[in-house]
Design an enzyme around this catalytic site. Structure first.
Site, PDB file in Angstrom:
ATOM      1  N   THR A 194      42.842  -8.130  -4.721  1.00 47.95           N
ATOM      2  CA  THR A 194      41.443  -7.979  -4.379  1.00 47.95           C
ATOM      3  C   THR A 194      40.725  -7.792  -5.695  1.00 47.95           C
ATOM      4  O   THR A 194      41.344  -7.467  -6.689  1.00 47.95           O
ATOM      5  CB  THR A 194      41.352  -6.750  -3.451  1.00 47.95           C
ATOM      6  N   GLY A 223      44.616  -2.879  -2.176  1.00 48.19           N
ATOM      7  CA  GLY A 223      45.162  -2.675  -0.826  1.00 48.19           C
ATOM      8  C   GLY A 223      44.800  -1.298  -0.321  1.00 48.19           C
ATOM      9  O   GLY A 223      43.663  -0.839  -0.466  1.00 48.19           O
TER      10      GLY A 223
HETATM   11  N1  GLY Z   1      43.494  -7.388   1.657  1.00 52.08           N
HETATM   12  C1  GLY Z   1      43.293  -6.044   1.333  1.00 52.08           C
HETATM   13  C2  GLY Z   1      42.254  -5.401   2.154  1.00 52.08           C
HETATM   14  O1  GLY Z   1      41.323  -6.066   2.585  1.00 52.08           O
HETATM   15  O2  GLY Z   1      42.344  -4.220   2.405  1.00 52.08           O
END
Ligand code: GLY
Length: 563
Positions: free
Chosen positions: A374, A467
């Site tokens: 992210t 995450g």
């Molecule tokens: N893909 C990580 C989140 O959106 O939490």
């Protein structure tokens, strides 16, 4: 003044500015008189600054930064993923935009289980089935429709230039690309530019002509340049070739949604954050209520008591997340109940300064019912507008599928759904019915773009990738600013810890806790998992004299620059 964080730029001098801050602060980040951009890559930061200096506002700059990240930071910057934006205008008006990916219409609850009901985790992480319908281009288009002041095409053009003319990759990017070579080969039946049998190295020059062409369609036709026409057809064809399930209909139907921001308070600060489908806003506001209730800030930073109290608060909040949070369009998320002072006061009242509550004894609370990789960036313009954006492909380079002919990688966000109640996803997060897969549903996220206000004025723009650790990284950054009086740079750099209820252990960045503190906590019964990095916060603090301090996270190539 500026700070360069890339190892590519280590030969350049790192300049730490001074400011009118309390003397216990030993380090500050980049200082700008009136505007600041902080992102995961120097070239993306510069794309946003270029727009600001040419008369654009923070929202224009955000669009340029987002598209530039899709070129120069392919592991997480994206047009094949999705995200969230939190906005605060100079007059104090606030808004949030949900451009999270959605499950394709052909998705179904057990799609990542085999005939015996076992979850096959690779199905949701590697290859075409892992991809949700991307939301980033629709998100940028919506931001422009509502807040843009410069022509759209001028905001996409810097990214096209970067893709067409090329850029040199950093050592960090080279390492990340080398690590995923086998996955790239497995997920693609052609040879996208990321595959390099000679190995990637710092300074390698990359041109992305297919991506430049795709971005040109977006520049010329806006949202439709991605969700209809040639690019949409390329995505649908890619899906057919790889047994994926995203169709032209999925793409055409995709919409980003404006949502009412979540607002809470922490020690005189107004905290503005993202509602579901993010779990981040709810969890952050709960964590802050817990921190206030147990007087976390009275204990020295990362001391035995501080770590214990944080872990106790975090376990309870993540248990609530697993039980109650999902896409509110599909599941009745008890937002008000979960954030109520009474509920949290009861929940955190159980915490004892001398006793550890094992995760097995903590369950998601009963609320009265009536839902790595992210990237984050923060921008403030000279008018006082602020935008906090976190976007994601989920894991590094998403599902590793490069759309043939279109030159971009798709997300593997389907792994953020709960493939089966109680079975952890890649981040070890568990979920239940609230976050079960359903056609057209958005998967629960931990992304926590956040804005702080103090005395009616903008105070800070915050956010991080990571995450599940996003939530606790942003939480600790707030605590570092408010309770430990750190500068923005110090708050970002401070080593972080994380507890997410299950597994029942504290994840800690190496060096986050003094060895004797760790031993003491171990003797009390805590288990630790040591990791290199937690979070990558790219944030902005408004200083008492009105100047801006950009905190760029040294855990990556992140870069802050202002003027
Ligand atoms: N893909 C990580 C989140 O959106 O939490």
């Amino acid at each position: 003044m500026q700070i360069l964080k890339s190892s590519l730029f280590l030969s350049l001098i790192i300049v730490f500015g001074s400011c009118s801050e309390p003397s216990n602060r030993t380090k500050t980040g980049a200082i700008g008189d009136s505007a600041m951009v902080v992102s995961a890559h120097p070239l993306a930061t510069k794309a946003g600054l270029f727009i600001l200096k040419n008369g654009g506002n923070a929202y224009d700059a955000a669009i340029a930064t987002q598209f530039a990240l899709a070129v120069v930071y392919p592991r997480a910057g994206n047009i094949g993923g999705g995200g969230f934006a939190v906005i605060r205008e100079s007059d104090g008006a606030i808004a949030t935009l949900d451009f999270r990916e959605k499950a394709p219409l052909a998705a179904y609850k057990t799609m990542f289980q085999n005939d015996s009901g076992l979850v096959i985790s690779e199905l949701s992480t590697l290859g075409h089935l892992g991809a949700g319908v991307p939301g980033s281009v629709a998100g940028m288009w919506q931001i422009h429709q509502k807040y843009g002041s410069m022509p759209w095409r001028e905001l996409v053009q810097p990214a096209i230039n970067l893709a067409f003319e090329g850029h040199r990759i950093t050592a960090d990017e080279a390492d990340a690309l080398n690590e995923k070579q086998d996955d790239f080969k497995e997920a693609n039946d052609w040879t996208p530019w990321v595959i390099n049998d000679d190995g990637w190295h710092e300074g390698a020059y990359v041109r992305q002509l297919q991506l430049a062409a795709t971005l040109s369609f977006v520049r010329d036709s806006g949202r439709d340049g991605f969700y209809k026409g040639i690019v949409a057809k390329q995505i649908a064809d890619e899906m057919e070739r790889g047994d994926g399930i995203i169709t032209l209909e999925d793409l055409e139907n995709y919409e980003a949604i404006w949502k009412e921001p979540l607002v809470g308070t922490y020690k005189g600060h107004k905290v503005i954050s993202m509602p579901p489908t993010s779990s981040g806003g709810i969890a952050l506001l709960q964590l802050l209520q817990g921190a206030e209730q147990v007087n976390l800030g009275d204990h020295p930073h990362n001391s035995t008591n501080a770590v214990h109290l944080m872990a106790e608060i975090e376990k309870r909040v993540f248990a609530d997340r697993a039980k109650h949070l999902g896409d509110p369009d599909f599941y009745q998320v008890p937002v008000a109940e979960i954030l109520s002072t009474q509920y949290n006061s009861d929940r955190f009242d159980e915490i004892n300064i001398t006793e550890i509550t094992p995760s097995s004894q903590i369950k998601g609370g009963d609320v009265p019912y009536e839902s790595d990789q992210t990237t984050h960036f923060s921008i403030v313009d000279s008018y006082g507008n602020a935008i906090s954006i976190t976007t994601t492909l989920n894991l590094n380079y998403g599902c590793k599928v490069w759309v043939k002919g279109a030159g971009f990688v798709l997300n593997n966000e389907m792994d953020d759904f709960s493939a089966k109640p109680g079975v952890p996803n890649f981040f070890g997060l568990v979920g239940a019915e609230a976050n079960a897969i359903a056609p057209g549903k958005r998967m629960l996220s931990s992304m926590t773009p956040t804005i702080l206000e103090k005395d009616g004025k903008l105070k800070a723009v915050l956010g991080s990738p990571g995450g599940a650790t996003i939530i606790t990284s942003v939480f600790q950054t707030v605590i570092n600013l408010v309770d430990y009086d750190m500068s923005m740079q110090e708050a970002v750099e401070a080593k972080k810890i994380h507890h997410q209820w299950l597994p029942d252990q504290i994840k800690m960045e190496t060096g986050a806790i003094r060895p004797e503190t760790k031993t003491e906590l171990e003797q009390q019964g805590y288990k630790f998992q040591e990791v290199d990095k937690i979070g990558r916060n790219d944030c902005i603090l408004i200083l008492p004299d009105g100047k801006l301090e950009g905190g760029a996270d040294p855990r990556g190539d992140d870069y802050a620059e202002g003027y």
